[in-house]
Design an enzyme around this catalytic site. Structure first.
Site, PDB file in Angstrom:
ATOM      1  N   GLY A 165       0.816  -1.209   0.000  1.00  0.00           N
ATOM      2  CA  GLY A 165       0.000   0.000   0.000  1.00  0.00           C
ATOM      3  C   GLY A 165       0.849   1.259   0.000  1.00  0.00           C
ATOM      4  CB  ALA A 166       1.926   3.928   1.284  1.00  0.00           C
ATOM      5  CD  GLU A 216       4.042   9.387 -10.953  1.00  0.00           C
ATOM      6  OE1 GLU A 216       4.835   9.311 -11.905  1.00  0.00           O
ATOM      7  OE2 GLU A 216       3.774  10.447 -10.357  1.00  0.00           O
ATOM      8  CG  HIS A 259       3.244   0.712  -5.468  1.00  0.00           C
ATOM      9  ND1 HIS A 259       3.424   1.813  -4.679  1.00  0.00           N
ATOM     10  CD2 HIS A 259       3.841  -0.309  -4.806  1.00  0.00           C
ATOM     11  CE1 HIS A 259       4.088   1.475  -3.586  1.00  0.00           C
ATOM     12  NE2 HIS A 259       4.361   0.191  -3.639  1.00  0.00           N
ATOM     13  CG  ASP A 281      12.059  -3.286  -3.157  1.00  0.00           C
ATOM     14  OD1 ASP A 281      12.503  -2.883  -2.079  1.00  0.00           O
ATOM     15  OD2 ASP A 281      11.149  -2.696  -3.769  1.00  0.00           O
ATOM     16  CB  SER A 333      10.554   4.606  -1.459  1.00  0.00           C
ATOM     17  OG  SER A 333      10.337   3.960  -0.224  1.00  0.00           O
TER      18      SER A 333
HETATM   19  P1  AMP Z   1       6.119  -2.202  -1.493  1.00  0.00           P
HETATM   20  O1  AMP Z   1       4.712  -1.719  -1.419  1.00  0.00           O
HETATM   21  O2  AMP Z   1       7.130  -1.161  -1.154  1.00  0.00           O
HETATM   22  O3  AMP Z   1       6.332  -3.523  -0.821  1.00  0.00           O
HETATM   23  O4  AMP Z   1       6.391  -2.478  -3.033  1.00  0.00           O
HETATM   24  C1  AMP Z   1       5.533  -3.300  -3.785  1.00  0.00           C
HETATM   25  C2  AMP Z   1       6.157  -3.537  -5.119  1.00  0.00           C
HETATM   26  O5  AMP Z   1       6.367  -2.298  -5.781  1.00  0.00           O
HETATM   27  C3  AMP Z   1       7.532  -4.212  -5.004  1.00  0.00           C
HETATM   28  O6  AMP Z   1       7.646  -5.181  -6.032  1.00  0.00           O
HETATM   29  C4  AMP Z   1       8.478  -3.067  -5.215  1.00  0.00           C
HETATM   30  O7  AMP Z   1       9.728  -3.460  -5.760  1.00  0.00           O
HETATM   31  C5  AMP Z   1       7.700  -2.215  -6.212  1.00  0.00           C
HETATM   32  N1  AMP Z   1       8.178  -0.830  -6.169  1.00  0.00           N
HETATM   33  C6  AMP Z   1       8.318  -0.047  -5.084  1.00  0.00           C
HETATM   34  N2  AMP Z   1       8.842   1.155  -5.423  1.00  0.00           N
HETATM   35  C7  AMP Z   1       9.029   1.117  -6.775  1.00  0.00           C
HETATM   36  C8  AMP Z   1       9.543   2.038  -7.748  1.00  0.00           C
HETATM   37  N3  AMP Z   1       9.963   3.235  -7.393  1.00  0.00           N
HETATM   38  N4  AMP Z   1       9.586   1.656  -9.029  1.00  0.00           N
HETATM   39  C9  AMP Z   1       9.155   0.412  -9.405  1.00  0.00           C
HETATM   40  N5  AMP Z   1       8.658  -0.497  -8.543  1.00  0.00           N
HETATM   41  C10 AMP Z   1       8.597  -0.160  -7.254  1.00  0.00           C
END
Ligand code: AMP
Length: 294
Positions: free
Chosen positions: A32-33, A36, A38, A157, A192
């Site tokens: 969540g949160a 762009e 995501h 990641d 992020s």
């Molecule tokens: P998270 O919500 O931070 O666990 O991220 C969920 C998914 O979104 C993970 O596969 C992350 O690698 C991806 N993600 C997070 N930030 C970015 C970004 N800036 N660009 C591309 N993918 C992202």
């Protein structure tokens, strides 16, 4: 675009997917949160699949520090709006009790030796918890038939991506794991969910992470020795930033490179990984070197 269907239980998710028995499924796991970054994962899933499922779950198993878990942003309403705009069909947003009805699971996955390096060194157990929840999500969103099943993860990641790929291969999950390039703000900062916890001064200071990566990229493009020490010095010149690691590794295995980065002119491909604490917030970033990408 139509509103995605919000489901909060495993049974409701299975029922929703059961209505599309022979459809291909694209799964985008998130905490969540949404931003762009995501969104670009959801777009990639939308392009290739009949049904797009986005999960939103802040997984306590992968948080070591209680403060980090407590402060992790939770913005379901605006997440749903963003997902409506990019064409998600189903949003799975379970509670902790729904995912772990018996509390901490008796059985979980182990990220092995690889999971103790880089991010794993600073966050013991993080990748075990991550793999455990991703394996559950892979089971829960699986198509009923042998229709195509794809999952989407961010290159941002990189270690997580390598581990998820490893898990899918080693444990024969019938899912194709796809990587999506990192989305950045115009000034270079990788998007992020954690960025919103930075003060304006910290956010400015955090730009040094992507600057250090770009410095390495410029050397790689010029086929000079990468000289990571100078990139480390650049990061360390920024007082608000505490560098954890800056490593040059193989893009496929994330193992150290066979050549000497300090002396040997750069050829081929590599991945530069960086992690640092900025104030209370831990940030990570990476950049492929020696490729046309990004
Ligand atoms: P998270 O919500 O931070 O666990 O991220 C969920 C998914 O979104 C993970 O596969 C992350 O690698 C991806 N993600 C997070 N930030 C970015 C970004 N800036 N660009 C591309 N993918 C992202």
């Amino acid at each position: 675009m139509t509103k995605p269907l919000l489901v909060t239980t495993k049974a409701a998710l299975r029922e929703a997917l059961g209505r599309h028995p022979s459809s291909s499924i694209g799964l985008v796991p998130t905490m969540g949160a949404l931003h762009e970054g995501h969104e670009s994962l959801v777009h990639a899933a939308r392009e290739a699949n009949d049904v797009v499922v986005v999960s939103i779950f802040v997984n306590p198993l992968q948080f070591g520090e209680a403060r980090d878990l407590e402060h992790y942003p939770r913005t379901l309403e605006s997440d749903l709006e963003l997902l409506q705009g990019c064409g998600a069909d189903v949003v799975f947003a379970p509670s902790v009790e729904e995912m772990y009805p018996n509390g901490e699971p008796m059985v979980g996955l182990d990220a092995g030796q690889f999971g103790t390096r880089f991010e794993g060194a600073s966050r013991p157990g993080h990748f075990n918890g991550m793999l455990t929840v991703v394996s559950k999500l892979f089971h829960l969103a699986q198509p009923g038939s042998d229709a195509a099943y794809r999952a989407y993860f961010g290159q941002k990641d990189a270690q997580q991506l390598a581990l998820v790929r490893g898990m899918a291969a080693d444990l024969d999950f019938p899912v194709e794991v796809n990587a999506v390039p990192t989305v950045r703000h115009d000034d270079g900062l990788a998007m992020s969910s954690r960025n919103r916890r930075l003060s304006p001064e910290e956010r400015e200071a955090a730009l040094v992470l992507s600057r250090a990566l770009r410095l390495l990229e410029a050397r790689a493009d010029a086929h000079e020795p990468l000289d990571p020490d100078s990139a480390v010095a650049l990061v360390e010149s920024q007082k608000l930033v505490e560098l954890d690691y800056l490593e040059i590794v193989s893009p496929d295995t994330l193992e150290p490179l066979a050549f000497n980065c300090h002396e040997t002119p750069f050829t081929g491909t590599a991945l530069a990984l960086i992690a640092a604490r900025v104030g209370e917030v831990r940030l990570i970033d990476n950049l492929p070197l020696g490729t046309e990408e990004q």
